[in-house]
Design an enzyme around this catalytic site. Structure first.
Site, PDB file in Angstrom:
ATOM      1  CD  GLU A  19      -1.424   2.371   2.013  1.00  0.00           C
ATOM      2  OE1 GLU A  19      -2.183   3.339   2.030  1.00  0.00           O
ATOM      3  OE2 GLU A  19      -0.284   2.411   2.501  1.00  0.00           O
ATOM      4  CB  CYS A  67      -4.338  -4.646   4.582  1.00  0.00           C
ATOM      5  SG  CYS A  67      -4.379  -3.037   5.361  1.00  0.00           S
ATOM      6  CB  THR A  76      -3.354   0.864  14.716  1.00  0.00           C
ATOM      7  OG1 THR A  76      -3.716   1.945  13.841  1.00  0.00           O
ATOM      8  CG2 THR A  76      -4.370   0.772  15.822  1.00  0.00           C
ATOM      9  CB  SER A 115     -11.872   0.382   8.800  1.00  0.00           C
ATOM     10  OG  SER A 115     -11.215   0.655  10.005  1.00  0.00           O
ATOM     11  CG  HIS A 169      -5.459  -7.435   8.000  1.00  0.00           C
ATOM     12  ND1 HIS A 169      -4.170  -6.959   7.902  1.00  0.00           N
ATOM     13  CD2 HIS A 169      -6.246  -6.341   8.115  1.00  0.00           C
ATOM     14  CE1 HIS A 169      -4.189  -5.642   7.929  1.00  0.00           C
ATOM     15  NE2 HIS A 169      -5.441  -5.231   8.070  1.00  0.00           N
ATOM     16  CG  ASN A 192      -1.847  -2.631  10.022  1.00  0.00           C
ATOM     17  OD1 ASN A 192      -1.608  -3.685   9.431  1.00  0.00           O
ATOM     18  ND2 ASN A 192      -2.909  -1.898   9.770  1.00  0.00           N
ATOM     19  CB  SER A 212      -9.477  -0.490   4.325  1.00  0.00           C
ATOM     20  OG  SER A 212      -9.510  -0.786   5.692  1.00  0.00           O
TER      21      SER A 212
HETATM   22  N1  CAA Z   1      -8.684   0.132  29.434  1.00  0.00           N
HETATM   23  C1  CAA Z   1      -9.020  -0.897  28.633  1.00  0.00           C
HETATM   24  N2  CAA Z   1      -9.687  -0.740  27.442  1.00  0.00           N
HETATM   25  C2  CAA Z   1      -9.968   0.520  27.058  1.00  0.00           C
HETATM   26  C3  CAA Z   1      -9.638   1.638  27.840  1.00  0.00           C
HETATM   27  C4  CAA Z   1      -8.956   1.415  29.088  1.00  0.00           C
HETATM   28  N3  CAA Z   1      -8.589   2.415  29.898  1.00  0.00           N
HETATM   29  N4  CAA Z   1     -10.041   2.734  27.174  1.00  0.00           N
HETATM   30  C5  CAA Z   1     -10.628   2.329  26.028  1.00  0.00           C
HETATM   31  N5  CAA Z   1     -10.585   0.987  25.960  1.00  0.00           N
HETATM   32  C6  CAA Z   1     -11.061   0.111  24.861  1.00  0.00           C
HETATM   33  C7  CAA Z   1     -12.410   0.516  24.304  1.00  0.00           C
HETATM   34  O1  CAA Z   1     -13.472   0.019  25.076  1.00  0.00           O
HETATM   35  C8  CAA Z   1     -12.322  -0.127  22.917  1.00  0.00           C
HETATM   36  O2  CAA Z   1     -12.571  -1.508  23.019  1.00  0.00           O
HETATM   37  P1  CAA Z   1     -13.625  -2.207  22.007  1.00  0.00           P
HETATM   38  O3  CAA Z   1     -13.144  -1.909  20.622  1.00  0.00           O
HETATM   39  O4  CAA Z   1     -13.535  -3.651  22.361  1.00  0.00           O
HETATM   40  O5  CAA Z   1     -14.950  -1.579  22.268  1.00  0.00           O
HETATM   41  C9  CAA Z   1     -10.858   0.028  22.550  1.00  0.00           C
HETATM   42  O6  CAA Z   1     -10.157   0.271  23.776  1.00  0.00           O
HETATM   43  C10 CAA Z   1     -10.585   1.189  21.601  1.00  0.00           C
HETATM   44  O7  CAA Z   1     -11.204   2.331  22.095  1.00  0.00           O
HETATM   45  P2  CAA Z   1     -11.842   3.399  21.113  1.00  0.00           P
HETATM   46  O8  CAA Z   1     -12.703   2.727  20.106  1.00  0.00           O
HETATM   47  O9  CAA Z   1     -12.455   4.460  21.937  1.00  0.00           O
HETATM   48  O10 CAA Z   1     -10.503   3.929  20.413  1.00  0.00           O
HETATM   49  P3  CAA Z   1     -10.322   4.942  19.241  1.00  0.00           P
HETATM   50  O11 CAA Z   1     -11.549   5.738  18.994  1.00  0.00           O
HETATM   51  O12 CAA Z   1      -9.073   5.694  19.574  1.00  0.00           O
HETATM   52  O13 CAA Z   1     -10.096   4.029  17.920  1.00  0.00           O
HETATM   53  C11 CAA Z   1      -9.042   2.490  16.430  1.00  0.00           C
HETATM   54  C12 CAA Z   1      -9.335   2.828  17.899  1.00  0.00           C
HETATM   55  C13 CAA Z   1     -10.324   2.429  15.631  1.00  0.00           C
HETATM   56  C14 CAA Z   1      -8.378   1.116  16.352  1.00  0.00           C
HETATM   57  C15 CAA Z   1      -8.069   3.568  15.870  1.00  0.00           C
HETATM   58  O14 CAA Z   1      -6.816   3.405  16.453  1.00  0.00           O
HETATM   59  C16 CAA Z   1      -7.908   3.553  14.358  1.00  0.00           C
HETATM   60  O15 CAA Z   1      -8.663   4.206  13.648  1.00  0.00           O
HETATM   61  N6  CAA Z   1      -6.884   2.791  13.820  1.00  0.00           N
HETATM   62  C17 CAA Z   1      -6.587   2.765  12.385  1.00  0.00           C
HETATM   63  C18 CAA Z   1      -7.624   2.023  11.552  1.00  0.00           C
HETATM   64  C19 CAA Z   1      -7.762   0.573  11.873  1.00  0.00           C
HETATM   65  O16 CAA Z   1      -6.840  -0.032  12.374  1.00  0.00           O
HETATM   66  N7  CAA Z   1      -8.920  -0.012  11.525  1.00  0.00           N
HETATM   67  C20 CAA Z   1      -9.130  -1.422  11.743  1.00  0.00           C
HETATM   68  C21 CAA Z   1      -9.749  -2.183  10.632  1.00  0.00           C
HETATM   69  S1  CAA Z   1      -9.237  -1.619   9.003  1.00  0.00           S
HETATM   70  C22 CAA Z   1      -8.160  -2.715   8.382  1.00  0.00           C
HETATM   71  O17 CAA Z   1      -8.084  -3.808   8.842  1.00  0.00           O
HETATM   72  C23 CAA Z   1      -7.306  -2.287   7.247  1.00  0.00           C
HETATM   73  C24 CAA Z   1      -6.133  -1.659   7.829  1.00  0.00           C
HETATM   74  O18 CAA Z   1      -5.181  -2.338   8.125  1.00  0.00           O
HETATM   75  C25 CAA Z   1      -6.180  -0.212   8.064  1.00  0.00           C
END
Ligand code: CAA
Length: 388
Positions: free
Chosen positions: A79, A111, A152, A201, A233, A275, A307
């Protein structure tokens, strides 16, 4: 005839960032990163490494003289490619000293492209059993400083040799795949960071896995109890759990425990690297093979997702003596030997990448060390040196 992965290897840069330190610097709870998202350490990329150097470094650890003679195709999946026209494969072919009588091509679908490359390689070797194909899946996952995706990020490359009568695993003819135009993650051609709707995603990934699994069962006749484990993945390790949990109730009680233990094994290296987009599912496979409990003849499920979005589910069967094909690889030790950098050092590395081709600039490549390096720009061209 059996065709599959003969051998495989992984490479990631020598620098890494402790994500507890990153959480503290960003004002987040460390448990959110290490438990909620499931990442502990992330690869940090100095400006003398890119997808070409990482791919070459992964492949160098694999190639025998016989491989170099038999490989007549290099498929480079990424990518985060380094040119809008020229493929990473043609650089890799030269730097690896492969034959000029070789097809070289780059593939892209976020990916997912590594799996497409593997399937093309399998089909080609099935038609030409005396040939081998080198598949490289290499990426730098780059979201930006202090973004939601920062935790990530990661980087690395997996190199795989596809051959007839493979020493490691036979690729079954049971693929199920799906594509759908979704705006969850993309990277405009003028941007060095991805644009992502992380929660969308995650939802698309889960939905694709659930839907593909239903199709896979119908087409292959296999059930969850037939699998010794899955490689996923892993944009972050929690993602694998979110996917597997959806189908786990289909398994017997003992099998549920086994698959959960195998998932922890399949997540282990990604937790320490982050990742690596195209290579992520194959790092998960290596992690499962090195850290999990399976034996020859076992069937492993491989779930590849990119994605945008595209996904594929298929299975591998381990061949007798497969452990020997991985005997020289010690990824856990390699990862433990990386130098942990401070958050300030990581930010400097992040901002010191040479993206401007109009500047004749040199990187800080340590040319007294073995390895493949990006040297810098000269008259708009990328210069490389392979010190193997
Ligand atoms: N203790 C323990 N857990 C906690 C916590 C704490 N103090 N605070 C938050 N958490 C948990 C939340 O409950 C949540 O768990 P669940 O998902 O099980 O509900 C987790 O931590 C993440 O919290 P948020 O959703 O609030 O976090 P965020 O809004 O910052 O987003 C993310 C997290 C979506 C992974 C973000 O980092 C992101 O956008 N990453 C890049 C995109 C990505 O990786 N997408 C995944 C699929 S896409 C794909 O596969 C293709 C690719 O490679 C990109």
């Amino acid at each position: 005839m059996a065709v599959g992965i003969d051998r495989m290897n992984f490479y990631s840069p020598q620098y890494a960032l402790d994500l507890v330190a990153l959480a503290q610097a960003r004002g987040d709870e460390p448990d959110k990163y290490t438990i909620g998202i499931g990442q502990s350490v992330q690869a940090v990329v100095p400006n003398y490494e890119d997808v070409v150097t990482m791919g070459v470094n992964a492949a160098e650890g694999l190639l025998t003289a016989a491989d170099r003679a038999a490989i007549d195709m290099v498929i480079f999946a990424t990518e985060s490619g380094i040119d809008n026209s020229k493929s990473g494969a043609v650089y890799a072919q030269r730097l690896l000293g492969l034959s000029a009588n070789c097809r070289t091509i780059e593939m892209k679908q976020a990916c997912y492209a590594g799996t497409y490359g593997l399937m093309q390689a399998k089909d080609y070797v099935t038609l030409h059993p005396d040939k081998k194909v080198l598949v490289i899946a290499a990426d730098i996952a780059r979201y930006g400083l202090a973004t939601a995706g920062e935790v990530t990020q990661g980087a690395g490359a997996v190199a795989m040799i596809v051959a007839a009568d493979p020493a490691l695993a036979v690729i079954a003819d049971d693929s199920v795949y799906r594509s759908e135009d979704v705006a969850d993650f993309w990277r405009p051609i003028d941007s060095d960071t991805a644009i992502v709707d992380g929660h969308l995603s995650t939802d698309v990934y889960k939905r694709f896995f659930a839907e593909i699994w239903q199709s896979y069962k119908g087409q292959s006749g296999h059930a969850l109890n037939d699998f010794a484990g899955f490689a996923f993945h892993l944009p972050y390790t929690k993602m694998g759990k979110k996917a597997l949990d959806q189908i786990l109730p289909e398994a017997s009680a003992d099998q549920q425990v086994r698959l959960q233990e195998q998932l922890v094994a399949a997540q282990a290296y990604s937790r320490l690297v982050g990742n690596l987009y195209t290579g992520s599912v194959y790092l998960s496979l290596l992690s499962l093979l090195k850290e999990g409990r399976q034996t020859a003849g076992d069937r492993l499920g491989i779930f590849s997702f990119g994605s945008g979005a595209e996904a594929e589910l298929y299975s591998l069967t381990l061949v007798p003596g497969y452990e020997q094909a991985l005997a020289d690889i010690d990824i856990r030790t390699d990862l433990a030997q990386r130098r942990l950098v401070t958050v300030a050092e990581y930010e400097t590395y992040f901002q010191s990448q040479l993206f401007d081709s109009s500047q004749n600039q040199r990187t800080q490549a340590p040319l007294d060390q073995p390895g493949c390096y990006f040297l810098g720009w000269q008259a708009g061209q990328r210069l490389y040196q392979n010190n193997q």
